[in-house]
Design a protein around this motif. Structure first.
Motif, PDB file in Angstrom:
ATOM      1  N   THR A 158       0.685  -1.105   0.087  1.00 11.63           N
ATOM      2  CA  THR A 158      -0.056   0.025   0.127  1.00 11.63           C
ATOM      3  C   THR A 158       0.691   1.318  -0.210  1.00 11.63           C
ATOM      4  OG1 THR A 158      -0.056  -0.051   2.409  1.00 11.63           O
ATOM      5  CG2 THR A 158      -1.752  -1.121   1.347  1.00 11.63           C
ATOM      6  N   GLY A 159       2.279   1.239   0.192  1.00  9.74           N
ATOM      7  CA  GLY A 159       3.028   2.405   0.297  1.00  9.74           C
ATOM      8  C   GLY A 159       2.887   2.830   1.845  1.00  9.74           C
ATOM      9  N   THR A 160       3.716   4.040   2.103  1.00 10.32           N
ATOM     10  CA  THR A 160       3.477   4.523   3.288  1.00 10.32           C
ATOM     11  C   THR A 160       2.258   5.150   3.808  1.00 10.32           C
ATOM     12  OG1 THR A 160       5.724   5.385   2.982  1.00 10.32           O
ATOM     13  CG2 THR A 160       4.703   6.198   5.063  1.00 10.32           C
ATOM     14  N   ILE A 277       1.985  -8.141 -10.059  1.00  8.82           N
ATOM     15  CA  ILE A 277       0.864  -7.338  -9.171  1.00  8.82           C
ATOM     16  C   ILE A 277       1.682  -6.351  -8.051  1.00  8.82           C
ATOM     17  CG2 ILE A 277      -0.705  -7.761  -7.094  1.00  8.82           C
ATOM     18  CD1 ILE A 277      -2.037  -8.089 -10.323  1.00  8.82           C
ATOM     19  N   VAL A 278       2.806  -6.658  -7.711  1.00  5.53           N
ATOM     20  CA  VAL A 278       3.569  -5.707  -6.878  1.00  5.53           C
ATOM     21  C   VAL A 278       3.401  -4.503  -7.378  1.00  5.53           C
ATOM     22  CG1 VAL A 278       5.807  -5.269  -5.951  1.00  5.53           C
ATOM     23  CG2 VAL A 278       4.918  -7.628  -5.629  1.00  5.53           C
ATOM     24  N   THR A 279       3.855  -4.506  -8.864  1.00  3.25           N
ATOM     25  CA  THR A 279       4.013  -2.844  -9.287  1.00  3.25           C
ATOM     26  C   THR A 279       2.796  -2.578  -9.496  1.00  3.25           C
ATOM     27  OG1 THR A 279       5.694  -4.281 -10.727  1.00  3.25           O
ATOM     28  CG2 THR A 279       5.285  -1.888 -11.428  1.00  3.25           C
ATOM     29  N   ASP A 280       1.822  -3.070  -9.865  1.00  2.03           N
ATOM     30  CA  ASP A 280       0.458  -2.718 -10.346  1.00  2.03           C
ATOM     31  C   ASP A 280       0.007  -1.955  -9.052  1.00  2.03           C
ATOM     32  OD1 ASP A 280      -1.167  -2.749 -12.336  1.00  2.03           O
ATOM     33  OD2 ASP A 280      -2.552  -4.376 -11.285  1.00  2.03           O
ATOM     34  N   VAL A 281      -0.064  -2.810  -7.760  1.00  2.00           N
ATOM     35  CA  VAL A 281      -0.558  -2.372  -6.549  1.00  2.00           C
ATOM     36  C   VAL A 281       0.100  -1.029  -6.102  1.00  2.00           C
ATOM     37  CG1 VAL A 281      -1.245  -2.752  -4.197  1.00  2.00           C
ATOM     38  CG2 VAL A 281      -1.592  -4.556  -5.959  1.00  2.00           C
ATOM     39  N   ILE A 282       1.403  -1.032  -6.241  1.00  2.00           N
ATOM     40  CA  ILE A 282       2.322   0.313  -5.721  1.00  2.00           C
ATOM     41  C   ILE A 282       1.578   1.510  -6.497  1.00  2.00           C
ATOM     42  CG2 ILE A 282       4.333   1.329  -5.719  1.00  2.00           C
ATOM     43  CD1 ILE A 282       5.532  -1.490  -4.883  1.00  2.00           C
ATOM     44  N   ALA A 283       1.325   1.303  -8.192  1.00  2.00           N
ATOM     45  CA  ALA A 283       1.136   2.363  -8.673  1.00  2.00           C
ATOM     46  C   ALA A 283      -0.118   2.556  -8.449  1.00  2.00           C
ATOM     47  CB  ALA A 283       1.268   1.693 -10.062  1.00  2.00           C
ATOM     48  N   GLU A 284      -1.159   1.786  -8.153  1.00  2.00           N
ATOM     49  CA  GLU A 284      -2.445   2.080  -7.914  1.00  2.00           C
ATOM     50  C   GLU A 284      -2.445   3.021  -6.664  1.00  2.00           C
ATOM     51  OE1 GLU A 284      -4.876  -1.387  -7.496  1.00  2.00           O
ATOM     52  OE2 GLU A 284      -7.012  -0.025  -6.990  1.00  2.00           O
ATOM     53  N   TYR A 285      -1.830   2.474  -5.577  1.00  2.00           N
ATOM     54  CA  TYR A 285      -1.833   3.393  -4.422  1.00  2.00           C
ATOM     55  C   TYR A 285      -1.116   4.732  -4.362  1.00  2.00           C
ATOM     56  CZ  TYR A 285      -4.173   0.030  -1.320  1.00  2.00           C
ATOM     57  OH  TYR A 285      -5.233  -0.843  -0.992  1.00  2.00           O
ATOM     58  N   MET A 286      -0.076   4.731  -5.297  1.00  3.22           N
ATOM     59  CA  MET A 286       0.474   6.092  -5.399  1.00  3.22           C
ATOM     60  C   MET A 286      -0.609   7.082  -5.945  1.00  3.22           C
ATOM     61  SD  MET A 286       3.548   6.685  -4.529  1.00  3.22           S
ATOM     62  CE  MET A 286       4.597   7.540  -5.261  1.00  3.22           C
ATOM     63  N   HIS A 287      -1.324   6.768  -6.995  1.00  2.00           N
ATOM     64  CA  HIS A 287      -2.293   7.547  -7.706  1.00  2.00           C
ATOM     65  C   HIS A 287      -3.594   7.559  -6.863  1.00  2.00           C
ATOM     66  CE1 HIS A 287      -4.812   8.663 -11.172  1.00  2.00           C
ATOM     67  NE2 HIS A 287      -5.814   7.919 -10.448  1.00  2.00           N
ATOM     68  N   GLY A 288      -4.187   6.581  -6.222  1.00  2.00           N
ATOM     69  CA  GLY A 288      -5.316   6.666  -5.639  1.00  2.00           C
ATOM     70  C   GLY A 288      -4.952   7.646  -4.373  1.00  2.00           C
TER      71      GLY A 288
END
Ligand code: CA
Length: 362
Positions: A158-160, A277-288
């Motif tokens: 989810t990132g920080t 999916i790791v890359t995908d989820v990180i990018a989704e959270y940065m954006h969202g």
């Protein structure tokens, strides 16, 4: 027509020659290629929840497409098939083949698993992935799960996170005393020692608990997911940073017997899909997170604040105490913790003069 037959004949002859040359058993290869598998995947997340719940859905749909339907995975939200916090048990027993959750939910059974989800004041998500994929972390994780008959893959972050939503102001360390807060993992233990009362609740129960006053505060994830739950409608103060979850990792766990029943090409597709999916989820959270933060900043009922420095200092000190104690009493935690903290030191030296230094210039 004749030419096509000839070309087809050549291809068949070449393929037979390849079989003979590599001395492989072509008959059994094609039998394995025809076998299909239907798996169930249980999760700790509300069904199809943005980010967390969509990660296993995306793994399932990509695996099904990449295997041309040879491996179908049906995903269940927390509580649909098994309770949200019993994913490890269900996959370990073989009740289902696969699970998606976060390793700190297993702290009662495997305290050292918390190193693979979130360590307060520890590594951020990119540092974590460096450790897991290149620094020996994933091997240690697998070793920890071997006794549970599980194969594990990193599967998103989810990132920080944010510090959480509070209905009480936190102006000093005294304000933590008596604070009833939903906060899982080591962060919860830190709060307990600071005088608060940590509560562990699955995501789906947080909003009601906060709105009814059953808890004074909650952490969940960050703006993207917190807005999805409407937490900004149940509390006024949104504190940062998420000292307790600097870059929490999600996991895919697979029952070893189910894993061993897959032919090597399907195993590789599952492994590679989890990594994608790791890359995908990180990018989704940065954006969202960035988009949802804009919404929260324009909300007059929400106040976004940093924790006071003395609070962060206290929590950092207690975190170290608790982790030191865990490493002193649990040999698995000692082994993993040694690797984690020596890696964190190497990472920090580099992160300090690269990302941290750069952010300060921008
Ligand atoms: Ca959290």
């Amino acid at each position: 027509m004749k030419r096509r037959q000839f070309v087809g004949g050549l291809a068949a002859a070449a393929s037979l020659a390849a079989c003979a040359r590599e001395e492989t058993n072509c008959g059994s290869d094609s039998a394995a290629g025809a076998q299909t598998f239907e798996w169930s995947c249980v999760t700790s997340w509300p069904p199809k929840f943005p980010g967390l719940g969509m990660a296993p859905e995306n793994i399932a749909s990509r695996v099904e497409a990449a295997t041309n339907g040879r491996l179908k995975i049906k995903v269940y939200g927390g509580g649909e098939l098994v309770p949200a916090f019993e994913v490890l048990d269900a996959v370990s027993r073989g009740t289902v083949e696969m699970g998606h959750d976060a390793a700190y939910y297993h702290k009662g059974k495997v305290p050292a698993a918390q190193f693979f989800a979130a360590i307060p004041f520890g590594m951020n998500n990119l540092e974590m992935y460096a450790w897991l994929y290149y620094g020996g972390g994933l091997e240690l994780w697998q070793e920890l799960y071997d006794p549970f008959n599980l194969v594990v893959f990193p599967a998103g972050s989810t990132g920080t996170q944010m510090g959480g939503w509070f209905n009480k102001e936190i102006n000093s360390v005294d304000d933590l005393k008596g604070l009833k807060m939903r906060i899982p993992g080591l962060g919860g233990e830190v709060l307990r020692r600071a005088g608060g009362t940590p509560v562990t609740l699955p995501g789906s129960e947080i909003f009601t608990a906060l709105q009814t006053g059953a808890i004074d505060a909650t952490e969940w994830v960050g703006p993207y997911n917190d807005v999805s739950f409407g937490l900004h409608k149940a509390a006024q103060y949104y504190y940062y940073p998420g000292w307790h979850e600097p870059g929490p990792g999600l996991e895919t766990i697979i029952n070893k017997d189910a894993w061993n029943s897959l032919p090597p090409d399907l195993q590789e597709i599952v492994r590679t899909t989890c990594q994608a999916i790791v890359t995908d989820v990180i990018a989704e959270y940065m954006h969202g997170n960035a988009m949802s933060l804009k919404q929260l900043k324009s909300d007059p009922n929400v106040e976004i604040r940093p924790f006071p420095a003395e609070v962060i200092e206290l929590l950092r000190g207690i975190s170290k105490e608790i982790i030191d104690e865990m490493m002193a009493t649990d040999p698995a935690a000692a082994k993993i913790g040694e690797s984690y903290f020596s890696y964190l030191e190497d990472m920090s030296a580099n992160t300090d003069i690269s990302e941290r230094a750069y952010y300060n210039t921008r």
